[in-house]
Design a protein around this motif. Structure first.
Motif, mmCIF file in Angstrom:
data_model
loop_
_atom_site.group_PDB
_atom_site.id
_atom_site.type_symbol
_atom_site.label_atom_id
_atom_site.label_comp_id
_atom_site.label_asym_id
_atom_site.label_seq_id
_atom_site.Cartn_x
_atom_site.Cartn_y
_atom_site.Cartn_z
ATOM 1 N N ASP A 53 31.052 -22.502 81.105
ATOM 2 C CA ASP A 53 31.158 -22.910 82.516
ATOM 3 C C ASP A 53 32.577 -22.723 83.038
ATOM 4 N N THR A 54 33.571 -23.200 82.280
ATOM 5 C CA THR A 54 34.963 -23.060 82.709
ATOM 6 C C THR A 54 35.360 -21.600 82.762
ATOM 7 N N TYR A 55 34.926 -20.849 81.776
ATOM 8 C CA TYR A 55 35.230 -19.413 81.750
ATOM 9 C C TYR A 55 34.687 -18.734 82.998
ATOM 10 N N GLN A 56 33.461 -19.030 83.361
ATOM 11 C CA GLN A 56 32.862 -18.389 84.534
ATOM 12 C C GLN A 56 33.579 -18.787 85.822
ATOM 13 N N SER A 57 34.036 -20.039 85.894
ATOM 14 C CA SER A 57 34.789 -20.455 87.088
ATOM 15 C C SER A 57 36.101 -19.680 87.201
ATOM 16 N N PHE A 58 36.746 -19.412 86.058
ATOM 17 C CA PHE A 58 37.964 -18.611 86.088
ATOM 18 C C PHE A 58 37.659 -17.175 86.497
ATOM 19 N N MET A 59 36.602 -16.614 85.935
ATOM 20 C CA MET A 59 36.306 -15.209 86.194
ATOM 21 C C MET A 59 35.854 -14.977 87.631
ATOM 22 N N GLY B 242 36.445 -7.187 90.492
ATOM 23 C CA GLY B 242 35.772 -7.006 91.769
ATOM 24 C C GLY B 242 34.995 -5.711 91.872
ATOM 25 N N ASP B 243 34.986 -4.954 90.795
ATOM 26 C CA ASP B 243 34.188 -3.736 90.727
ATOM 27 C C ASP B 243 33.006 -4.035 89.816
ATOM 28 N N ALA B 244 31.789 -3.980 90.354
ATOM 29 C CA ALA B 244 30.609 -4.410 89.604
ATOM 30 C C ALA B 244 30.453 -3.617 88.304
ATOM 31 N N SER B 245 30.657 -2.316 88.351
ATOM 32 C CA SER B 245 30.497 -1.494 87.144
ATOM 33 C C SER B 245 31.485 -1.916 86.058
ATOM 34 N N PHE B 246 32.715 -2.135 86.471
ATOM 35 C CA PHE B 246 33.756 -2.509 85.516
ATOM 36 C C PHE B 246 33.504 -3.921 84.969
ATOM 37 N N ASP B 247 33.276 -4.868 85.870
ATOM 38 C CA ASP B 247 33.104 -6.260 85.454
ATOM 39 C C ASP B 247 31.882 -6.433 84.560
ATOM 40 N N ASN B 248 30.791 -5.774 84.902
ATOM 41 C CA ASN B 248 29.561 -5.887 84.106
ATOM 42 C C ASN B 248 29.745 -5.258 82.717
ATOM 43 N N MET B 249 30.415 -4.110 82.706
ATOM 44 C CA MET B 249 30.661 -3.438 81.434
ATOM 45 C C MET B 249 31.550 -4.318 80.537
ATOM 46 N N LEU B 250 32.535 -4.908 81.136
ATOM 47 C CA LEU B 250 33.443 -5.764 80.372
ATOM 48 C C LEU B 250 32.698 -6.949 79.780
#
Length: 798
Positions: free
Chosen positions: A453-459, A465-473
């Motif tokens: 939960d905390t991790y997701q709030s930070f992220m 902000g690039d869906a392809s990059f963020d999803n791949m990561l």
């Protein structure tokens, strides 16, 4: 005044040049961020690396057979799991490769670098990796982290005196770290820097260097590593802590600047503030460290050392001075000091050891620093927010809504990653693999640390902000399993070991102090009454000798063995405790007599024969021996066979101690061989240790294997104790020892100091320390008390 202005102008120019270089680097990264080219580049890198994450069926089978992956903080289990699943070689190779990139600034394309990596991996597998559950690490401390293991390495390299010096220095530093600072992490960082400096020294030597020259350079590297590493706890950490108030920090900063600008450490006699005692100690250590570094500098590298040190300190000071209340810091104000300090911390190492300039090393190290710093700040973000610390992450977290101009440090981090892989390491596959694994592993650990939960709030704030990059990561973070690194494991184990050592040392001290008071209350002999003609003069004389500042080591050891190791009741073993101290005190009375050592004081007061006379002293010694036998014969609750065996053992050892004292008297003025000196020490000192261990074991019915291990421990611990006595006699003081010093010289006694000199005697003491430590590993239980007793025996000052 003109000279001061010139020095100040020179320092300003040093920092201006560093800022200019950092600004150029930041501009390159901002250009990457501006046209987003790093994203496409890294997506390709991600896909290449993702293929390596797919494990073949044989690998999957090995994982299933090995069971669940253990916590990477569990040193022994984690490494055995890596070995069992076939991942150890890859784990060590990427870890060592990372060290060669981060700490040594090496070009991975170089064949010589690859050979050195392979050599270090082989060394780690041989010396630092447990082979089975029976390894020493199963008892709590890996062998290479124990003092005995470290000293054995020192013997192989011929640097025993440097390691002994460093161990003593580290112990004193640890003892002087204020409560507001984390002693374990401070010492861990100091040790890490020492290892880094030694690695640089080793890397600068080829395989053909003569052993004597190798030892000389390693000796120098250890001392220089400590001298440089000391700046971390006593400058960086001390200034970051709440120990010093603002005025004291200002005084302290002026002292550091003066030192680096003028090449000499100013005095602190007029220090104003509440921490004068601490500062006097720190000042003394830093002065010695500074002189050590300057002594080993050549004229060409000394100016570089001053410049890099000043730039490093100035960047830390500027970064430390930031306040979370200020909302208008520019990107340059936030990031330039970080770029400079992260690079300087490793650039400075080569000037510390006086190595030749290497422009390629400087470039790689400069660019790599920010990668480390941004990764560390991300890992510490949760704690930094709680502490109100200003880092690129905490500042962006607090101000990004009002400040759209601020660079997202997480996005900047990935631009740094792309720059390292493709511009610095020229798309070298191993560099890509190691850098990405380190980056993904760090995010994965952060997620595990703070929770989903905390991790997701930070992220939600820091995601690129690039869906392809963020999803791949995120997909890689989920899939990546074997992205752990050995230095992280070593760090956790080191902190755990340091903390465990401190806690065990505190328990040891508390146990000794508490038992000493209990034992002191057990010892006084009671008046027997009866005829007035007989009187109680022997009882009084015995009680006089029993009183005083005796350490009571032997009865304390016996009590611990009886009660904590063998589970015997304290009340049942009281006669044994008394008998041991009665026997020991009787031996001291005889030793002090004019016909023997002719000592004037014992346990901080006049010896018995001076208070009464020699005849009374002799009778009192005999009286105490008989009282000891009487106490042993009164042991109840044990089998008659065990009690009889104990009395027989005690009597034979008392006779052996007499033989040892007679040998000492007979050989005075003679030069003894090492073998003769070992025999003498065992009979005079080792036997007493042996008795305090074996008499409890006899009562508890221990088996022969355990008896032999205890004998071996006692033999070597006793000799180590005696050598320390010899060293204290040669260099100690009456107030601390409670008895005269220089007795060995005045009595023409052969000692380890007269035989080997102080350095040789110290090395011999450490050899017996190691042998005693190794004997402890043969015991069926982990005796932390006996381990810390060994440390006490060789580190005591009285």
């Amino acid at each position: 005044m003109n000279q001061l202005n010139t020095k100040t102008e020179l320092a300003d120019s040093w920092y201006t040049n560093a800022e200019r270089k950092a600004a150029h680097y930041l501009a390159l990264l901002q250009e990457e961020l501006g046209h987003k080219s790093y994203r496409d580049t890294l997506l390709t890198d991600f896909r290449l690396w993702e293929k390596e994450l797919i494990k073949p069926s044989a690998w999957q089978s090995a994982l299933s057979l090995a069971g669940r992956k253990p916590d990477y903080k569990d040193y022994g289990k984690f490494l055995r799991w890596q070995r069992l699943t076939g991942g150890l070689d890859d784990y060590l190779e990427r870890s060592v490769t990372y060290m060669y990139m981060r700490d040594l600034g090496k070009d991975l394309a170089s064949p010589s670098t690859q050979r050195r990596i392979e050599k270090l991996v082989a060394f780690l597998k041989q010396h630092l990796i447990p082979s089975s559950d029976s390894s020493n690490d199963s008892k709590g401390i890996p062998e290479h982290m124990s003092l005995a293991g470290i000293y054995r390495w020192a013997q192989r390299e011929g640097v025993e005196l440097a390691v002994i010096w460093a161990i003593n220095k580290l112990r004193r530093v640890s003892d002087r770290i204020p409560p507001e600072m984390n002693a374990e992490h401070a010492v861990r960082k100091l040790i890490k820097i020492m290892i880094g400096v030694v690695l640089h020294v080793m890397d600068d030597m080829d395989d053909h260097i003569p052993p004597a020259e190798r030892s000389r350079r390693l000796d120098q590297g250890i001392r220089l590593g400590y001298s440089y590493g000391l700046t971390y706890p006593f400058i960086d950490d001390l200034m970051d802590s709440g120990v010093l108030d603002d005025a004291e920090k200002s005084q302290y900063a002026r002292m550091i600047r003066h030192t680096l600008l003028h090449g000499s450490v100013p005095d602190v006699k007029n220090w104003t503030g509440n921490n004068a005692g601490l500062i006097q100690y720190v000042h003394g250590e830093l002065r010695e460290a500074f002189e050590t570094i300057r002594k080993h500098q050549n004229p060409e590298s000394l100016p570089i050392f001053y410049e890099q040190s000043y730039v490093f300190f100035q960047s830390q000071d500027i970064d430390r001075d930031k306040s979370p209340k200020v909302s208008n810091y520019t990107n340059e104000e936030l990031l330039l000091p970080i770029i400079i300090k992260s690079a300087s911390s490793r650039l400075i190492v080569r000037s510390v050891i006086g190595a030749q300039e290497d422009e390629a090393f400087d470039q790689r190290t400069f660019y790599f620093g920010l990668y480390n710093q941004l990764a560390d700040d991300f890992a510490d973000m949760y704690d930094d927010l709680a502490a109100g610390a200003v880092t690129p992450y905490t500042y962006y977290w607090s101000n990004h809504r009002e400040r759209p101009d601020l660079l997202n440090p997480f996005e900047l981090y990935w631009a740094v990653v792309a720059h390292l892989i493709h511009r610095v390491y020229r798309s070298q596959p191993t560099a890509r693999k190691v850098i990405l694994e380190r980056a993904i592993g760090g995010i994965k650990r952060f997620k595990q640390k703070v929770g989903v939960d905390t991790y997701q709030s930070f992220m939600r704030v820091f995601a690129v902000g690039d869906a392809s990059f963020d999803n791949m990561l995120e997909r890689l973070i989920q899939k990546a399993d074997r992205v752990d690194f050995f230095d992280k494991l070593l760090r956790e184990q080191m902190v755990s070991t340091l903390r465990s050592n401190r806690e065990q040392k505190e328990r040891f001290s508390e146990t000794v102090k508490g038992l000493r008071e209990e034992i002191n209350a057990l010892l006084p002999l009671q008046a027997q009454g009866g005829s007035e003609i007989l009187g109680e003069s022997l009882t009084d004389a015995a009680n006089y000798s029993l009183e005083g500042s005796g350490k009571r080591i032997r009865p304390i050891v016996a009590w611990v063995m009886c009660v904590e190791e063998y589970g015997l009741s304290p009340s049942s073993i009281a006669p044994l405790i008394r008998s041991l101290e009665y026997m020991h005190t009787a031996s001291l009375i005889f030793d002090d007599l004019p016909t023997q050592d002719n000592s004037s004081s014992r346990r901080g007061k006049p010896t018995l024969h001076l208070v009464h006379n020699s005849a009374t002293a002799e009778l009192t010694g005999l009286f105490l021996i008989q009282k000891a036998i009487e106490e042993q014969s009164s042991l109840t609750g044990f089998s008659p066979k065990s009690v009889l065996q104990l009395i027989q053992y005690s009597s034979s050892k008392a006779a052996d101690m007499c033989r040892g004292q007679e040998m000492d008297l007979r050989t005075r003025g003679q030069a003894l061989t090492l073998e003769e000196l070992n025999i003498l020490c065992y009979y005079k000192t080792g036997i007493a240790f042996e008795a305090s261990l074996l008499m409890p074991a006899i009562l508890a019915g221990a088996d022969e294997k355990e008896i032999q291990a205890l004998k071996k421990y006692a033999y070597h611990a006793g000799i180590a104790f005696q050598i320390k006595d010899d060293l204290l006699d040669a260099e100690g003081n009456v107030a601390m020892l409670g008895k005269p010093v220089g007795q060995d010289e005045s009595n023409s006694s052969s000692t380890f100091v007269t035989l080997f000199g102080k350095d040789g005697a110290t090395k011999t003491m450490w050899e017996h320390f190691c042998l005693a430590s190794e004997a402890l590993n043969e015991l069926p239980r982990d005796s932390a008390f006996l381990a810390h007793l060994l440390h006490y025996l060789i580190q005591r000052q009285s």
